[in-house]
Design a protein around this motif. Structure first.
Motif, PDB file in Angstrom:
ATOM      1  N   ASP A  25       0.792  -1.228   0.000  1.00  0.00           N
ATOM      2  CA  ASP A  25       0.000   0.000   0.000  1.00  0.00           C
ATOM      3  C   ASP A  25       0.826   1.281   0.000  1.00  0.00           C
ATOM      4  N   TRP A  26       2.126   1.205  -0.116  1.00  0.00           N
ATOM      5  CA  TRP A  26       2.968   2.398  -0.149  1.00  0.00           C
ATOM      6  C   TRP A  26       3.016   2.976  -1.559  1.00  0.00           C
ATOM      7  N   ALA A  27       3.203   4.289  -1.649  1.00  0.00           N
ATOM      8  CA  ALA A  27       3.396   4.960  -2.931  1.00  0.00           C
ATOM      9  C   ALA A  27       4.834   4.726  -3.393  1.00  0.00           C
ATOM     10  N   THR A  28       5.008   4.343  -4.652  1.00  0.00           N
ATOM     11  CA  THR A  28       6.342   4.007  -5.145  1.00  0.00           C
ATOM     12  C   THR A  28       6.735   4.877  -6.331  1.00  0.00           C
ATOM     13  N   VAL A  29       8.037   5.041  -6.461  1.00  0.00           N
ATOM     14  CA  VAL A  29       8.654   5.673  -7.621  1.00  0.00           C
ATOM     15  C   VAL A  29       9.634   4.649  -8.163  1.00  0.00           C
ATOM     16  N   LYS A  30       9.555   4.369  -9.452  1.00  0.00           N
ATOM     17  CA  LYS A  30      10.415   3.360 -10.063  1.00  0.00           C
ATOM     18  C   LYS A  30      11.512   4.039 -10.862  1.00  0.00           C
ATOM     19  N   LEU A  31      12.745   3.567 -10.664  1.00  0.00           N
ATOM     20  CA  LEU A  31      13.916   4.140 -11.331  1.00  0.00           C
ATOM     21  C   LEU A  31      14.575   3.110 -12.217  1.00  0.00           C
ATOM     22  N   ASN A  32      15.079   3.570 -13.332  1.00  0.00           N
ATOM     23  CA  ASN A  32      15.879   2.750 -14.225  1.00  0.00           C
ATOM     24  C   ASN A  32      16.992   3.647 -14.749  1.00  0.00           C
ATOM     25  N   GLY A  33      18.218   3.189 -14.675  1.00  0.00           N
ATOM     26  CA  GLY A  33      19.327   4.037 -15.100  1.00  0.00           C
ATOM     27  C   GLY A  33      20.464   3.223 -15.675  1.00  0.00           C
ATOM     28  N   ASP A  34      21.584   3.902 -15.906  1.00  0.00           N
ATOM     29  CA  ASP A  34      22.773   3.225 -16.407  1.00  0.00           C
ATOM     30  C   ASP A  34      23.242   2.175 -15.417  1.00  0.00           C
ATOM     31  N   ILE A  49      16.777  11.640   0.704  1.00  0.00           N
ATOM     32  CA  ILE A  49      15.587  11.294   1.493  1.00  0.00           C
ATOM     33  C   ILE A  49      15.858  11.514   2.974  1.00  0.00           C
ATOM     34  N   PHE A  50      17.007  11.052   3.466  1.00  0.00           N
ATOM     35  CA  PHE A  50      17.335  11.243   4.876  1.00  0.00           C
ATOM     36  C   PHE A  50      17.424  12.720   5.244  1.00  0.00           C
ATOM     37  N   ASN A  51      17.925  13.556   4.347  1.00  0.00           N
ATOM     38  CA  ASN A  51      18.112  14.978   4.661  1.00  0.00           C
ATOM     39  C   ASN A  51      16.853  15.811   4.504  1.00  0.00           C
ATOM     40  N   ASN A  52      15.923  15.418   3.615  1.00  0.00           N
ATOM     41  CA  ASN A  52      14.810  16.298   3.279  1.00  0.00           C
ATOM     42  C   ASN A  52      13.426  15.785   3.659  1.00  0.00           C
ATOM     43  N   LEU A  53      13.279  14.500   3.926  1.00  0.00           N
ATOM     44  CA  LEU A  53      11.975  13.941   4.270  1.00  0.00           C
ATOM     45  C   LEU A  53      12.019  13.371   5.681  1.00  0.00           C
ATOM     46  N   ILE A  72      16.294  -4.873 -14.555  1.00  0.00           N
ATOM     47  CA  ILE A  72      16.269  -4.636 -13.120  1.00  0.00           C
ATOM     48  C   ILE A  72      15.958  -3.162 -12.893  1.00  0.00           C
ATOM     49  N   ILE A  73      14.924  -2.911 -12.107  1.00  0.00           N
ATOM     50  CA  ILE A  73      14.564  -1.548 -11.753  1.00  0.00           C
ATOM     51  C   ILE A  73      14.638  -1.415 -10.233  1.00  0.00           C
ATOM     52  N   TYR A  74      14.657  -0.209  -9.771  1.00  0.00           N
ATOM     53  CA  TYR A  74      14.670   0.071  -8.335  1.00  0.00           C
ATOM     54  C   TYR A  74      13.375   0.770  -7.965  1.00  0.00           C
ATOM     55  N   LYS A  75      12.707   0.239  -6.947  1.00  0.00           N
ATOM     56  CA  LYS A  75      11.484   0.855  -6.434  1.00  0.00           C
ATOM     57  C   LYS A  75      11.824   1.578  -5.141  1.00  0.00           C
ATOM     58  N   ILE A  76      11.467   2.842  -5.093  1.00  0.00           N
ATOM     59  CA  ILE A  76      11.614   3.630  -3.875  1.00  0.00           C
ATOM     60  C   ILE A  76      10.202   3.872  -3.365  1.00  0.00           C
ATOM     61  N   GLY A  77       9.881   3.273  -2.227  1.00  0.00           N
ATOM     62  CA  GLY A  77       8.539   3.356  -1.676  1.00  0.00           C
ATOM     63  C   GLY A  77       8.487   4.285  -0.480  1.00  0.00           C
ATOM     64  N   PHE A  78       7.362   4.977  -0.338  1.00  0.00           N
ATOM     65  CA  PHE A  78       7.159   5.929   0.754  1.00  0.00           C
ATOM     66  C   PHE A  78       5.857   5.605   1.462  1.00  0.00           C
ATOM     67  N   GLU A  79       5.885   5.654   2.787  1.00  0.00           N
ATOM     68  CA  GLU A  79       4.686   5.396   3.572  1.00  0.00           C
ATOM     69  C   GLU A  79       3.656   6.507   3.365  1.00  0.00           C
ATOM     70  N   GLU A  80       4.117   7.730   3.264  1.00  0.00           N
ATOM     71  CA  GLU A  80       3.234   8.873   3.028  1.00  0.00           C
ATOM     72  C   GLU A  80       3.312   9.247   1.549  1.00  0.00           C
ATOM     73  N   THR A  85       5.676  12.422  -3.926  1.00  0.00           N
ATOM     74  CA  THR A  85       5.558  13.575  -4.821  1.00  0.00           C
ATOM     75  C   THR A  85       6.694  14.558  -4.582  1.00  0.00           C
ATOM     76  N   MET A  86       6.990  14.825  -3.319  1.00  0.00           N
ATOM     77  CA  MET A  86       8.091  15.734  -2.982  1.00  0.00           C
ATOM     78  C   MET A  86       9.416  15.181  -3.511  1.00  0.00           C
ATOM     79  N   PHE A  87       9.619  13.884  -3.387  1.00  0.00           N
ATOM     80  CA  PHE A  87      10.839  13.250  -3.887  1.00  0.00           C
ATOM     81  C   PHE A  87      10.930  13.370  -5.404  1.00  0.00           C
ATOM     82  N   SER A  88       9.838  13.079  -6.104  1.00  0.00           N
ATOM     83  CA  SER A  88       9.851  13.128  -7.568  1.00  0.00           C
ATOM     84  C   SER A  88      10.116  14.527  -8.104  1.00  0.00           C
ATOM     85  N   LEU A  89       9.567  15.521  -7.427  1.00  0.00           N
ATOM     86  CA  LEU A  89       9.723  16.893  -7.906  1.00  0.00           C
ATOM     87  C   LEU A  89      10.981  17.585  -7.397  1.00  0.00           C
TER      88      LEU A  89
END
Length: 102
Positions: A25-34, A49-53, A72-80, A85-89
């Motif tokens: 049930d957490w909101a996720t942001v999916k990343l794919n990179g080099d 994340i540690f410094n701003n959230l 392989i992708i990385y999911k960054i999930g947030f409880e809130e 949204t703050m992370f993505s922007l």
């Protein structure tokens, strides 16, 4: 020595802020990179994340089909959800490097 913030985050003090799995049930942001640069990008995202959230989060890797290829992708999930949204922007790491968001 002075703290950056006046009140310490209790989740950081108890070392329970980052989880090693992503609840459904957490909101996720999916990343794919080099491939060669993604570990550094993930560490920079973790530091941002540690410094701003202030809420709980997780960073896990997963396999998904992207352009008819398994990657392989990385999911960054947030409880809130607002923190995702703050992370993505606001996270400059996502906009500086060659990182794809899903």
């Amino acid at each position: 020595m002075r703290f950056l913030h006046d009140d310490p985050n209790p989740l950081n003090v108890l070392e329970i802020r980052e989880l090693n799995f992503c609840p459904v049930d957490w909101a996720t942001v999916k990343l794919n990179g080099d491939k060669w640069n993604i570990s550094r990008t993930i560490e920079e995202c973790r530091q941002w994340i540690f410094n701003n959230l202030s809420g709980r989060f997780c960073i896990v890797n997963d396999v998904e089909i992207v352009n008819n290829k398994m990657e392989i992708i990385y999911k960054i999930g947030f409880e809130e959800a607002g923190e995702s949204t703050m992370f993505s922007l606001g996270c400059s790491v996502l906009h500086d490097h060659d990182v794809g968001l899903y």
